[in-house]
Scaffold this motif. Structure first.
Motif, PDB file in Angstrom:
ATOM      1  N   UNK A   1       0.382  -1.688   0.143  1.00 24.82           N
ATOM      2  CA  UNK A   1      -0.099   0.107  -0.179  1.00 24.82           C
ATOM      3  C   UNK A   1       0.835   1.477   0.275  1.00 24.82           C
ATOM      4  N   UNK A   2       1.844   1.264   0.034  1.00 22.07           N
ATOM      5  CA  UNK A   2       2.978   2.251   0.036  1.00 22.07           C
ATOM      6  C   UNK A   2       2.359   3.116   1.538  1.00 22.07           C
ATOM      7  N   UNK A   3       2.067   1.976   2.647  1.00 23.90           N
ATOM      8  CA  UNK A   3       1.589   2.702   3.997  1.00 23.90           C
ATOM      9  C   UNK A   3       2.415   2.242   4.593  1.00 23.90           C
ATOM     10  N   UNK A   4       2.856   3.541   6.199  1.00 27.73           N
ATOM     11  CA  UNK A   4       4.181   2.245   7.451  1.00 27.73           C
ATOM     12  C   UNK A   4       2.736   1.235   7.386  1.00 27.73           C
TER      13      UNK A   4
ATOM     14  N   UNK B   1     -11.065   8.186  -3.690  1.00 25.81           N
ATOM     15  CA  UNK B   1      -9.560   8.409  -5.227  1.00 25.81           C
ATOM     16  C   UNK B   1      -8.819   8.555  -4.984  1.00 25.81           C
ATOM     17  N   UNK B   2      -7.947   8.733  -4.005  1.00 29.77           N
ATOM     18  CA  UNK B   2      -6.434   9.019  -3.898  1.00 29.77           C
ATOM     19  C   UNK B   2      -5.582   7.456  -3.658  1.00 29.77           C
ATOM     20  N   UNK B   3      -4.840   7.819  -4.472  1.00 27.96           N
ATOM     21  CA  UNK B   3      -3.914   6.267  -4.658  1.00 27.96           C
ATOM     22  C   UNK B   3      -3.139   6.363  -3.515  1.00 27.96           C
ATOM     23  N   UNK B   4      -3.436   4.898  -4.090  1.00 26.12           N
ATOM     24  CA  UNK B   4      -2.450   4.455  -3.280  1.00 26.12           C
ATOM     25  C   UNK B   4      -0.602   4.498  -3.092  1.00 26.12           C
ATOM     26  N   UNK B   5       0.427   5.025  -1.568  1.00 28.85           N
ATOM     27  CA  UNK B   5       1.566   5.272  -2.262  1.00 28.85           C
ATOM     28  C   UNK B   5       1.983   4.318  -2.674  1.00 28.85           C
TER      29      UNK B   5
END
Lengths: 228, 1248
Positions: free
Chosen positions: B232-235, B1027-1031
């Protein structure tokens, strides 16, 4: 010295006993308890504790009735002095041995059980040993008493009884003990000291024997406290 | 009145009777009741909490009586939840309720303490007339003197000192270290800021000002699941606990809810009353199992096999046999399943390679900006390959198209991304997928439907992630590769029957659960959830367990839906006002960038655990690997990672960074670019080298270590004994010589391993724990009831305070005041010894920054191997020059610096102006009046002012900032998101507000969920609904990872990987093997009687359980070697030994020993018969091992960020030998220290 111990000491002990108990009851409510250590170590306590308590209660009531009942009452019941003395010797022996055995075992436990030892204060150890010694001396009067009894001589017993009554009636006369054997006197000193130290030890729980439980109602409701 | 007189109640005995005399009413004296009433009577109640690393974040009432804390009780005034939701309260557990014991306990640190021998040495030098720095130098430059105090670390010997003296010695050590070795030799370790963020900030601000390195913690604890950054590009972002309640199907896997998430467990239990089905997965009959409808007793460490089997069922029944409309739409829009992957020829077969990019097409499909960073789908509407919005290439260098709207970037026309080309395929190819299950071959051969395209005139085959993934799961699609015909086909990996062999869970259960999970998600639009815990994360291949779960969730459209998704187990890692806090914590108001380090690699190197590495990297590689680094050891990979600018380094180089800049300037460098150029030249020539290349050289040692709010040695130090041996230089139990490291190719091998690298170790604590016991100085800090601070967690959306119920007891003070005082002394000494210097920070390529696009296409280009030139920020870390005005350190510490105006603030790649907040802070907190560089700036002198500064600058607690930050994001995405926060635009939450009542935070773009009255907070919510992309690279949740190293290690797709063989138990001596013993997997779950090491030494907790260390063994195992409950046992392997009592229980399955986490060596721990040293802790038998896939950097989501990316300190793959110790052999080691014993640091027979 003799006069002090048998003339003043009983009253000193008695006064400290009464006032001390009262003071402790009023000021140290949280120390008013038997301090039982049975939760920490219950091993053999059924034996030790019951031996001791049955013994000491027997002794207490034996002394109480034996020494404070007026001489004439015994005679009125048809109990001769010698019979009295034999009853005292036999019952004293039975309860005395029970008490001594119990006290020694309890003292041994107090010193040797790790957990009980850890929570023991000096006075706890002191009082059980003191009671054991007192009981031992009490028992050691038995041969002497038996000697008297077999010789048909109840004089010393009667003298002791008279002396106790003189104390109880606030007309103490130490002279009454002039012809009493020393062993009795030592025992009396130890006994009076038990009374003296009583308020400073766990013995205060004796005051709180819940006799009222025998007659109390099933439910007790305390009235609401009116705050002042 | 007299009690006695009251008893004489003859005449007033009874007032009335009732019930025919069975009851009486008395007016008996009731004064005695007052005692009990007074016990619970208090003078005041103050709101505080426990700054302990747990998930709770519970607000508590602290009751103060006669100036002392009497007791605590749960607060019950949280804001209500919406109708139909259970409230959050009561929050708090048995552990928190026991905290007040610590305040006045024998554990309390009352005064500054110093190791007596160090004090003697220091005072002697000072008495000779030396100034503090000279005195420190005199001690350090004499090895004998140094050893005199370092060798007795951990053996007691503390004496009371004064604040003046300890501050002076700490400052002197820091000044000396900065001057002699470099500021990056000073390290600070403190975990999870959220639990008491101002305390954290105190130390990190001081360190950041002087150039010290702050160590990460989340990855070191192995609570960071690297899969989350990967996918997810998310911690890690997780739902609040209340959202568990919204779930309709819960799988709870390795997370012991009632035990370790006590205040939140009720939501899961209440969900059952709401009709939710609960399935539990645990090898043992754990406490949470009893709440479940189904228990799947999964063999420890095999969870990924179970989830892959459930995924097999879900994928087959809902994507292949039929296409569930909701799942299909979700997969197209929010996952990488439609993304196209290039197939690379590998002999006579194909293997999966990187994602197809816009840059692979003629004219880059019209993409001018970052075409190499834009991934491709096949649009079934237009029948062509198109570049959709949202991949990472759209994030940097252009605006408005970084979103997940299903649009073709070129003309913004609607597209429908095709999942499978099976009906329109050009060909079918044989593709090899890496496989790691013993006895089943090293690859799985699968037939894949592909399309053929021309890339630079070369025929190339591409396939969608979907088609690859379906094949890899072993689902037969009639392409002739004879895959699983039924779920009971145990010969095909990832079927339920196959998984039964691996996991021990019945195939029927896996099948049913997989089907029900998906069916429920289909009916409820994603309300199926997996709550997962440390039990599955603390493994070497934890990313496989997690990705197995994530795959299932994404197939079923659960992520980002209320009541769905994953609920990872961490709590207070959620530092809600992060954006406002970071500038204070890392002194970004004065210097940028700060110096950060990933702790796992740091400790792996500096505690020399790499020297003992028995896991061979080549054995972890896939057979399909390109394998350019074949033959490299795990540590070598980390060296490569550091020099390519992937992971950070500390120290950076083999020279003092201050001297490096000075040399460059002497050589004529005028600015940062010139300094960098000079350094690049030196790096190429070898005049300058990375410290990790000769990690055991004295110039690479960490020299000063601060540990605060933490218990490094007694708790998180995996490889505890190696810490003791090499870092601390103390008595240790390492049972082997450590020669494996000689095989390293990138690290210079030194025959003699260093012992005692640290010059000075400082612990700041309120209790004497293992870390303190090994430190040189212990500073008394305020407890959680004695200071002002802020606390947040992700288990609930509220921010609430720690507050001083009483003043700090004895000589303790808050961490902020402690570091302030150290900074003051440091500044004084710096005046003569340091002055103004320039430092260079080697900064790895950061996630959420343009440098995340540093290394295109996932190819490894190693400048040292001649693949490319070393370019800072591209193929080498960024080299940033930072001026350090050392004499003004104190002034800077106490004021909010000017960069907040000139450089602004931001978070996660967003930036905004923060001038208004700065001006407001001047009025709110007052300004510095003293002459000097900080005159007129907002003050940071008082704890509460610091709290308010953080909250003023954070979007979560200041609606105006939220407004600005969402606007900034809206520019990137081209979508207006401000409706999420603007209703609360004028709201500001301050310290006094949260002291009155916990406050719900404001929705901020820092996080992927929202605070709302309609839905509970859930991770990924804004990705799906806004609709904010996963990073990530693709901007979508990724099933597939295409970096070269991910593919090399066979983890392009999620696979089942068995636990690794750590081999440490194989080297125990024959003598032990000859007596009855057990070989058990060493499992270290979180405890019921402590939160990590806190509370476990608390008398109240000790009394509730066994009163000392213990571990659990299965009844049948115990019987087999004659163990009885409560026997003394020793667990031993090459790493060391630990002694404890054994709990014999049917609850535990055979084959494992469970030692609950962080039982320290400070209560009732005897000596070990094997090592002859104090019995050890849970980590005495573990050693950490690093994984190269966690070292990747400079590549979209696989880029470094503090506590986001990096190696993780796993410890559950370990095995131990367990044997009985007879009572007569228990040795409490209560003997005086003799010179012989002092000299014998190692166990008998260990030389090095």
């Amino acid at each position: 010295m003799h006069d002090f111990i048998f003339g003043a000491y009983p009253y000193l002990a008695g006064t400290i006993f009464l006032i001390g108990s009262w003071a402790r009851f009023d000021r140290e409510q949280y120390t008013w308890k038997a301090d039982s250590s049975q939760l920490l170590d219950n091993k053999n306590m059924r034996l030790y504790s019951n031996l001791f308590h049955i013994g000491i209660l027997g002794i207490f009531f034996g002394h109480f009735f034996g020494l404070l009942t007026p001489h004439s009452w015994f005679l009125a019941f048809g109990i001769s002095d010698l019979t009295h003395q034999y009853i005292a010797i036999y019952l004293g022996f039975i309860f005395g041995v029970a008490c001594l055995a119990g006290a020694v075992l309890l003292a041994w436990r107090r010193l040797n059980s790790e957990r009980v030892h850890a929570v023991s204060r000096g006075r706890d150890t002191f009082v059980i040993i003191w009671l054991a010694v007192t009981a031992a001396i009490g028992l050691s009067t038995i041969p002497v008493s038996s000697g008297h009894a077999s010789a048909g001589d109840a004089q010393q017993m009667i003298a002791l009884s008279e002396y106790v009554k003189s104390v109880a009636t606030l007309s103490v006369d130490p002279r009454l003990l002039d012809n009493v054997d020393a062993i009795y006197k030592v025992h009396m000193f130890f006994g009076m000291t038990v009374v003296l130290i009583f308020p400073f030890t766990r013995l205060v729980h004796v005051w709180s024997i819940p006799f009222s439980y025998l007659t109390r109602a099933y439910q007790i409701v305390r009235a609401k406290r009116i705050t002042t | 009145m007299s009690h006695f007189v009251d008893r004489l109640r003859f005449f007033t005995k009874e007032t009335e009777t009732f019930s025919k005399g069975h009851g009486i009413v008395t007016t008996e004296d009731r004064q005695w009741e007052d005692t009990y009433r007074n016990r619970w009577r208090h003078d005041k109640v103050v709101r505080s909490t426990h700054g302990v690393n747990c998930t709770g974040g519970c607000s508590w009432k602290i009751f103060v009586k006669n100036g002392l804390v009497a007791y605590e009780m749960q607060q019950t005034d949280y804001p209500r939840t919406r109708p139909d939701m259970p409230d959050h309260e009561p929050r708090g557990c048995q552990r928190g309720a026991s905290f007040s014991w610590y305040l006045y306990s024998p554990h309390r640190i009352k005064y500054p303490l110093m190791r007596g021998r160090l004090m003697e040495l220091y005072r002697a030098e000072r008495a000779k007339g030396k100034d503090p720095v000279e005195a420190w130098e005199a001690i350090q430059s004499d090895p004998k003197k140094r050893k005199k105090y370092t060798a007795v670390r951990g053996l007691g010997g503390f004496v009371r000192s004064t604040w003046e003296e300890v501050n002076e010695i700490i400052a002197a050590a820091n000044v000396y270290t900065v001057k002699k070795w470099g500021p990056d030799r000073i390290y600070g370790f403190s975990p999870i800021p959220a639990m008491s963020m101002i305390s954290y900030a105190a130390g990190s601000r001081y360190l950041s000002l002087i150039g010290g390195a702050c160590g990460s913690f989340y990855d070191w604890y192995c609570d960071l699941p690297p899969s989350s950054p990967q996918v997810w590009g998310e911690q890690t972002d997780v739902p609040e606990a209340a959202d568990w309640y919204n779930s309709k199907y819960l799988i709870v896997c390795g997370a012991n809810l009632p035990m370790t998430r006590t205040p939140d467990a009720h939501f899961a239990i209440e969900a059952r009353y709401n009709g939710t089905k609960v399935v539990s997965m645990a090898p043992d009959y754990a406490e949470y199992v009893k709440f479940a409808d189904l228990w799947m007793p999964v063999r420890q460490g095999t969870d990924s096999a179970a989830f892959l089997a459930m995924g097999h069922v879900a994928l087959k029944e809902f994507h292949v046999d039929k296409q569930d409309p909701y799942f299909t739409e979700y997969a197209r829009k929010y996952t990488d399943l439609p993304m196209q992957v290039i197939l690379r020829k590998d002999g006579d077969r194909y293997v999966t390679d990187r994602f197809l990019r816009a840059s692979d097409f003629t004219e880059n499909l019209g993409e001018k900006n970052n075409p190499e960073w834009k991934t491709i789908v096949f649009d079934s509407k237009s029948g062509a390959f198109v570049c959709p919005n949202g991949s990472v290439g759209f994030r940097w260098g252009e605006e408005g198209k970084w979103n997940l709207l299903p649009k073709n970037s070129a003309d913004q026309s609607e597209i429908e991304a095709e999942l499978s080309c099976i009906d329109n395929r050009d060909d079918v190819l044989d593709v090899a997928f890496p496989h790691f299950t013993a006895g089943e071959g090293d690859v799985l051969m699968r037939k894949i439907p592909v399309r053929k395209i021309k890339i630079r005139n070369k025929n190339t085959f591409v396939a969608s992630v979907f088609d690859l993934q379906v094949a890899q799961y072993g689902i037969d699609r009639g392409l002739g590769d004879n895959l699983a015909t039924s779920y009971s086909d145990g010969s095909v990996p990832y079927t339920p029957a196959w998984a039964e062999k691996i996991t021990g869970v019945k195939a029927a259960d896996l099948e049913r659960t997989g089907r029900e999970f998906a069916e429920n998600a289909s009916k409820t639009r994603g309300k199926s959830m997996v709550i997962l815990g440390a039990a599955i994360n603390h493994w070497y291949h934890n990313d496989m367990h997690y990705r197995g779960i994530m795959n299932l969730l994404h197939m079923c459209g659960c992520v980002g839906q209320s009541g769905g998704g994953w609920a990872h187990y961490v709590g207070q890692e959620k530092l809600r006002p992060q954006a406002g806090w970071a500038p204070v914590a890392f002194a970004l108001d004065w210097h940028r960038p700060p110096r950060h380090m990933n702790s796992t690699s740091y400790w792996y190197f500096h505690t020399d655990q790499w020297r003992y590495e028995k896991v061979v990297a080549d054995e972890v590689l896939a057979s399909t690997a390109k394998g350019r680094y074949k033959g490299y050891q795990l540590a070598d990979y980390n060296v490569v990672s550091q020099r390519l600018g992937w992971l950070p380094s500390a120290p950076h180089f083999n020279k003092n960074p201050l001297d490096v800049v000075a040399e460059a300037e002497a050589a004529g460098a005028k600015d940062e670019a010139a300094v960098a150029k000079h350094m690049v030249k030196q790096l190429k020539s070898g005049d300058l080298a990375f410290a990790c290349e000769d990690i055991d050289a004295p110039e690479s040692f960490p020299r000063n270590l601060f540990v605060w709010r933490a218990n490094l040695l007694g708790c998180s130090a995996k490889g505890h004994e190696y810490f003791l041996k090499h870092l601390v230089g103390a008595q240790n139990g390492v049972m082997q010589e450590g020669t494996e490291g000689a095989a390293c190719q990138e690290i210079k091998w030194r025959e003699e391993a260093p012992v005692g690298k640290l010059d000075l170790m400082v612990d700041i604590n309120f209790r004497l724990n293992s870390t303190g016991a090994y430190s040189d100085i212990i500073l008394p800090t305020a407890t959680w009831y004695e200071k002002a601070d802020i606390n947040t967690t992700d288990m609930h959306p509220f921010i609430h305070p720690l507050a001083p119920a009483v003043d700090p007891a004895w000589e303790s003070k808050s961490d902020w005041q402690i570091f302030k005082a150290i900074a003051k002394k440091f500044s004084e000494l710096a005046e003569t010894h340091l002055g103004v210097r320039k430092d260079v920070v080697a900064l790895p390529m950061q996630h959420d920054s343009p440098q995340a696009l540093a290394q295109p296409l996932g190819e490894v280009k190693d400048w040292k191997k001649g693949d490319c030139e070393p370019v800072p920020g591209k193929t080498l870390p960024l080299l940033k020059v930072v001026e350090r005005d050392y004499p003004n350190t104190y002034k800077k510490f106490c004021a909010l610096g000017p960069l907040m105006i000139t450089a602004g603030n931001g978070v996660k790649g967003l930036a905004w102006n923060t001038e208004e907040e700065y001006e407001e802070l001047k009025k709110l907190n007052g300004v510095i009046k003293e002459e000097g560089i900080t005159k007129g700036m907002p003050q940071l002198e008082e704890d509460i002012a610091v709290c308010d500064t953080v909250m003023e600058m954070a979007p979560e607690t200041n609606g105006e900032v939220a407004h600005k930050s969402w606007k900034a994001l809206g520019v990137k995405t081209g979508i207006d998101h401000n409706h999420l926060c603007d209703p609360r635009q004028h709201e500001k939450i301050r310290y006094r507000d949260i002291q009155a009542q916990p406050r719900k935070i404001i929705t901020a773009p820092t996080w992927s969920g929202i605070e709302s009255e309609e839905v509970s907070y859930n991770a990924g919510w804004t990705n799906i609904h806004e609709h904010i992309p996963f990073r990530t690279l693709t901007g979508r949740a990724q099933f597939y990872q295409d970096h070269e190293w991910m593919l090399d290690f066979g983890e392009g797709f999620c696979v089942y990987r068995p636990p690794v063989d750590m081999k440490a138990h194989q080297i125990v001596k024959e003598k032990m093997k000859n007596k009855p013993h057990l070989v058990l997997n060493w499992i270290t779950p979180h405890s019921k009687w402590g939160i990590h090491s806190t509370y476990q030494d608390n008398l109240r907790m000790l009394t509730l359980f066994r009163g000392g260390p213990y571990f659990w063994v299965a009844e049948d195992d115990a019987k087999s070697i004659g163990l009885k409950d409560n026997d003394w046992v020793e667990a031993v392997n090459g790493n060391g030994a630990t002694v404890a009592r054994v709990i014999v229980s049917q609850r535990v399955p055979r084959g494992m020993a469970m030692m609950y986490h962080a039982q320290e060596k400070n209560v009732n721990v005897p000596g070990s018969v094997t090592t002859g040293k104090r019995g050890g802790i849970l980590n005495s038998v573990t050693r950490t091992v690093v994984k190269p896939t966690h070292m990747i950097g400079g590549y979209a989501q696989l880029s470094y960020s503090f506590n986001y990316m990096g190696t993780v300190g796993c410890q559950r793959d370990e095995y131990v030998i367990v044997h009985k110790i007879e009572d007569r052999d228990v040795d409490w080691l209560e003997r005086p220290l003799t010179p012989a014993r002092e000299a014998q640091l190692n166990p008998p027979g260990i030389e090095n």
